[in-house]
Design a protein around this motif. Structure first.
Motif, PDB file in Angstrom:
ATOM      1  N   ILE A  74       0.428 -18.913 -11.186  1.00 49.90           N
ATOM      2  CA  ILE A  74       0.632 -17.986 -12.298  1.00 49.90           C
ATOM      3  C   ILE A  74       0.833 -16.600 -11.714  1.00 49.90           C
ATOM      4  O   ILE A  74      -0.022 -16.094 -10.993  1.00 49.90           O
ATOM      5  CB  ILE A  74      -0.570 -18.016 -13.258  1.00 49.90           C
ATOM      6  N   ARG A  75       1.983 -16.025 -12.014  1.00 45.46           N
ATOM      7  CA  ARG A  75       2.320 -14.696 -11.507  1.00 45.46           C
ATOM      8  C   ARG A  75       2.453 -13.733 -12.672  1.00 45.46           C
ATOM      9  O   ARG A  75       2.919 -14.106 -13.744  1.00 45.46           O
ATOM     10  CB  ARG A  75       3.645 -14.745 -10.742  1.00 45.46           C
ATOM     11  N   ASN A  76       2.060 -12.506 -12.423  1.00 41.99           N
ATOM     12  CA  ASN A  76       2.253 -11.468 -13.427  1.00 41.99           C
ATOM     13  C   ASN A  76       3.597 -10.794 -13.197  1.00 41.99           C
ATOM     14  O   ASN A  76       3.981 -10.533 -12.059  1.00 41.99           O
ATOM     15  CB  ASN A  76       1.135 -10.427 -13.365  1.00 41.99           C
ATOM     16  N   ASP A  77       4.284 -10.516 -14.275  1.00 42.17           N
ATOM     17  CA  ASP A  77       5.586  -9.860 -14.219  1.00 42.17           C
ATOM     18  C   ASP A  77       5.443  -8.474 -13.600  1.00 42.17           C
ATOM     19  O   ASP A  77       4.524  -7.721 -13.933  1.00 42.17           O
ATOM     20  CB  ASP A  77       6.151  -9.758 -15.639  1.00 42.17           C
ATOM     21  N   VAL A  78       6.347  -8.140 -12.695  1.00 43.19           N
ATOM     22  CA  VAL A  78       6.310  -6.868 -11.977  1.00 43.19           C
ATOM     23  C   VAL A  78       6.385  -5.686 -12.946  1.00 43.19           C
ATOM     24  O   VAL A  78       5.639  -4.714 -12.816  1.00 43.19           O
ATOM     25  CB  VAL A  78       7.464  -6.793 -10.949  1.00 43.19           C
ATOM     26  N   ASN A  79       7.271  -5.755 -13.915  1.00 38.93           N
ATOM     27  CA  ASN A  79       7.430  -4.640 -14.849  1.00 38.93           C
ATOM     28  C   ASN A  79       6.159  -4.389 -15.652  1.00 38.93           C
ATOM     29  O   ASN A  79       5.789  -3.238 -15.894  1.00 38.93           O
ATOM     30  CB  ASN A  79       8.609  -4.884 -15.795  1.00 38.93           C
ATOM     31  N   HIS A  80       5.495  -5.452 -16.062  1.00 41.48           N
ATOM     32  CA  HIS A  80       4.235  -5.286 -16.783  1.00 41.48           C
ATOM     33  C   HIS A  80       3.169  -4.672 -15.869  1.00 41.48           C
ATOM     34  O   HIS A  80       2.380  -3.832 -16.288  1.00 41.48           O
ATOM     35  CB  HIS A  80       3.741  -6.625 -17.338  1.00 41.48           C
ATOM     36  N   PHE A  81       3.163  -5.110 -14.623  1.00 36.50           N
ATOM     37  CA  PHE A  81       2.209  -4.585 -13.643  1.00 36.50           C
ATOM     38  C   PHE A  81       2.419  -3.082 -13.440  1.00 36.50           C
ATOM     39  O   PHE A  81       1.478  -2.294 -13.509  1.00 36.50           O
ATOM     40  CB  PHE A  81       2.374  -5.346 -12.318  1.00 36.50           C
ATOM     41  N   VAL A  82       3.657  -2.684 -13.218  1.00 42.12           N
ATOM     42  CA  VAL A  82       3.967  -1.271 -12.984  1.00 42.12           C
ATOM     43  C   VAL A  82       3.670  -0.445 -14.237  1.00 42.12           C
ATOM     44  O   VAL A  82       3.130   0.663 -14.148  1.00 42.12           O
ATOM     45  CB  VAL A  82       5.434  -1.101 -12.523  1.00 42.12           C
ATOM     46  N   HIS A  83       3.992  -0.985 -15.403  1.00 40.24           N
ATOM     47  CA  HIS A  83       3.698  -0.266 -16.645  1.00 40.24           C
ATOM     48  C   HIS A  83       2.191  -0.055 -16.805  1.00 40.24           C
ATOM     49  O   HIS A  83       1.750   1.021 -17.221  1.00 40.24           O
ATOM     50  CB  HIS A  83       4.261  -1.017 -17.851  1.00 40.24           C
ATOM     51  N   LEU A  84       1.418  -1.071 -16.471  1.00 39.04           N
ATOM     52  CA  LEU A  84      -0.040  -0.953 -16.561  1.00 39.04           C
ATOM     53  C   LEU A  84      -0.544   0.180 -15.664  1.00 39.04           C
ATOM     54  O   LEU A  84      -1.381   0.983 -16.077  1.00 39.04           O
ATOM     55  CB  LEU A  84      -0.700  -2.277 -16.162  1.00 39.04           C
ATOM     56  N   ILE A  85      -0.009   0.277 -14.461  1.00 39.89           N
ATOM     57  CA  ILE A  85      -0.396   1.340 -13.530  1.00 39.89           C
ATOM     58  C   ILE A  85      -0.026   2.703 -14.109  1.00 39.89           C
ATOM     59  O   ILE A  85      -0.795   3.657 -14.023  1.00 39.89           O
ATOM     60  CB  ILE A  85       0.291   1.155 -12.153  1.00 39.89           C
ATOM     61  N   ILE A 103       2.011   7.281  -6.602  1.00 38.43           N
ATOM     62  CA  ILE A 103       0.976   6.298  -6.946  1.00 38.43           C
ATOM     63  C   ILE A 103       1.621   5.031  -7.504  1.00 38.43           C
ATOM     64  O   ILE A 103       1.287   3.914  -7.092  1.00 38.43           O
ATOM     65  CB  ILE A 103      -0.036   6.899  -7.939  1.00 38.43           C
ATOM     66  N   ILE A 104       2.549   5.187  -8.416  1.00 38.41           N
ATOM     67  CA  ILE A 104       3.197   4.016  -9.025  1.00 38.41           C
ATOM     68  C   ILE A 104       3.986   3.231  -7.976  1.00 38.41           C
ATOM     69  O   ILE A 104       3.891   2.008  -7.893  1.00 38.41           O
ATOM     70  CB  ILE A 104       4.099   4.438 -10.203  1.00 38.41           C
ATOM     71  N   ARG A 105       4.747   3.933  -7.157  1.00 37.66           N
ATOM     72  CA  ARG A 105       5.523   3.243  -6.114  1.00 37.66           C
ATOM     73  C   ARG A 105       4.601   2.630  -5.057  1.00 37.66           C
ATOM     74  O   ARG A 105       4.882   1.560  -4.520  1.00 37.66           O
ATOM     75  CB  ARG A 105       6.514   4.197  -5.470  1.00 37.66           C
ATOM     76  N   GLY A 106       3.504   3.311  -4.769  1.00 36.11           N
ATOM     77  CA  GLY A 106       2.528   2.764  -3.828  1.00 36.11           C
ATOM     78  C   GLY A 106       1.939   1.464  -4.346  1.00 36.11           C
ATOM     79  O   GLY A 106       1.797   0.486  -3.600  1.00 36.11           O
ATOM     80  N   MET A 107       1.616   1.437  -5.624  1.00 36.56           N
ATOM     81  CA  MET A 107       1.111   0.198  -6.221  1.00 36.56           C
ATOM     82  C   MET A 107       2.198  -0.872  -6.209  1.00 36.56           C
ATOM     83  O   MET A 107       1.906  -2.056  -6.051  1.00 36.56           O
ATOM     84  CB  MET A 107       0.613   0.446  -7.648  1.00 36.56           C
ATOM     85  N   ALA A 119      -2.949  -4.896   1.818  1.00 38.88           N
ATOM     86  CA  ALA A 119      -3.226  -4.407   0.462  1.00 38.88           C
ATOM     87  C   ALA A 119      -4.376  -3.402   0.474  1.00 38.88           C
ATOM     88  O   ALA A 119      -4.336  -2.389  -0.234  1.00 38.88           O
ATOM     89  CB  ALA A 119      -3.549  -5.577  -0.461  1.00 38.88           C
ATOM     90  N   GLU A 120      -5.390  -3.663   1.284  1.00 36.77           N
ATOM     91  CA  GLU A 120      -6.533  -2.744   1.373  1.00 36.77           C
ATOM     92  C   GLU A 120      -6.098  -1.364   1.836  1.00 36.77           C
ATOM     93  O   GLU A 120      -6.542  -0.348   1.293  1.00 36.77           O
ATOM     94  CB  GLU A 120      -7.590  -3.292   2.335  1.00 36.77           C
ATOM     95  N   LYS A 121      -5.244  -1.309   2.840  1.00 37.53           N
ATOM     96  CA  LYS A 121      -4.780  -0.021   3.372  1.00 37.53           C
ATOM     97  C   LYS A 121      -3.971   0.749   2.324  1.00 37.53           C
ATOM     98  O   LYS A 121      -4.107   1.964   2.191  1.00 37.53           O
ATOM     99  CB  LYS A 121      -3.947  -0.216   4.649  1.00 37.53           C
ATOM    100  N   ILE A 122      -3.137   0.046   1.601  1.00 39.64           N
ATOM    101  CA  ILE A 122      -2.336   0.695   0.557  1.00 39.64           C
ATOM    102  C   ILE A 122      -3.243   1.178  -0.572  1.00 39.64           C
ATOM    103  O   ILE A 122      -3.126   2.315  -1.035  1.00 39.64           O
ATOM    104  CB  ILE A 122      -1.241  -0.265   0.041  1.00 39.64           C
ATOM    105  N   LEU A 123      -4.171   0.338  -1.003  1.00 38.23           N
ATOM    106  CA  LEU A 123      -5.099   0.738  -2.072  1.00 38.23           C
ATOM    107  C   LEU A 123      -5.995   1.893  -1.625  1.00 38.23           C
ATOM    108  O   LEU A 123      -6.281   2.800  -2.410  1.00 38.23           O
ATOM    109  CB  LEU A 123      -5.948  -0.456  -2.516  1.00 38.23           C
ATOM    110  N   GLU A 124      -6.428   1.864  -0.376  1.00 41.12           N
ATOM    111  CA  GLU A 124      -7.241   2.966   0.156  1.00 41.12           C
ATOM    112  C   GLU A 124      -6.474   4.286   0.053  1.00 41.12           C
ATOM    113  O   GLU A 124      -7.023   5.310  -0.363  1.00 41.12           O
ATOM    114  CB  GLU A 124      -7.611   2.680   1.609  1.00 41.12           C
ATOM    115  N   ALA A 125      -5.210   4.250   0.410  1.00 41.83           N
ATOM    116  CA  ALA A 125      -4.379   5.461   0.330  1.00 41.83           C
ATOM    117  C   ALA A 125      -4.236   5.919  -1.117  1.00 41.83           C
ATOM    118  O   ALA A 125      -4.398   7.107  -1.427  1.00 41.83           O
ATOM    119  CB  ALA A 125      -3.009   5.201   0.949  1.00 41.83           C
TER     120      ALA A 125
END
Length: 185
Positions: A74-85, A103-107, A119-125
């Motif tokens: 089960i995958r979440n749609d990218v557009n929904h993910f980015v919109h949530l961010i 921030i949005i592009r980083g996510m 993922a940890e390094k990106i989230l840390e940033a």
């Protein structure tokens, strides 16, 4: 799918669909509706709940345990993910458009991640940027020198990853090297 947006209604509808002879999918892409994700889990995987499905996925990906793979991913749609961010208060209320975009592009980079460390390094940033009070260069009176704040350093790091695919690939290679070294120990 359904007039009623609850797990039971959606699951019932999907099961009726399967009884018509439709082959169960190997991958399903959906929005981030808990009712829909729960129904998809119950209908297309061998797990009884979304929580159980997520625990198994966590065990496989993070804990590196030998588990039976889900029948369907089960995958979440990218557009929904980015919109949530983009709806996070820290992003929505930011005065600086460039910081919002970073921030949005980083996510968005998380979608390209191939391992948890990456993922940890990106989230840390990202969270360093979000939680920092100060940005830019800072003067150290004791050393009489100028240095970047942690926020500024993380912004540079993310900007490089976003703007330069080669830099991103080098970053991934470094992570792979770290993991290979840790596996050898």
């Amino acid at each position: 799918l359904s007039e009623r947006h609850d797990t039971l209604s959606i699951s019932t509808w999907l099961n009726r669909w399967l009884r018509c002879g439709i082959k169960s999918p190997k991958v399903v892409v959906c929005d981030q509706s808990l009712a829909l994700m729960s129904a998809l889990t119950q209908t297309f995987t061998q797990y009884k709940s979304l929580e159980q499905y997520l625990q198994v996925c966590f065990s496989i990906v993070v804990l590196k345990k030998e588990e039976e793979l889900p029948n369907c991913f089960i995958r979440n749609d990218v557009n929904h993910f980015v919109h949530l961010i983009s709806q996070w208060n820290e992003v929505k209320d930011s005065k600086f458009v460039r910081t919002k975009e970073l921030i949005i592009r980083g996510m968005g980079l998380l979608i390209l991640c191939t391992c948890i460390y990456e993922a940890e390094k990106i989230l840390e940033a990202i969270f360093t940027i979000i939680l920092s009070k100060f940005d830019g260069p800072i003067l150290s009176e004791a050393c009489n020198s100028v240095a970047d704040t942690p926020c500024a350093e993380k912004k540079k790091f993310l900007s490089k990853l976003i703007s330069n695919k080669n830099h991103y690939l080098e970053f991934v290679d470094q992570i792979d090297t770290v993991y290979q070294t840790n596996d050898d120990v």
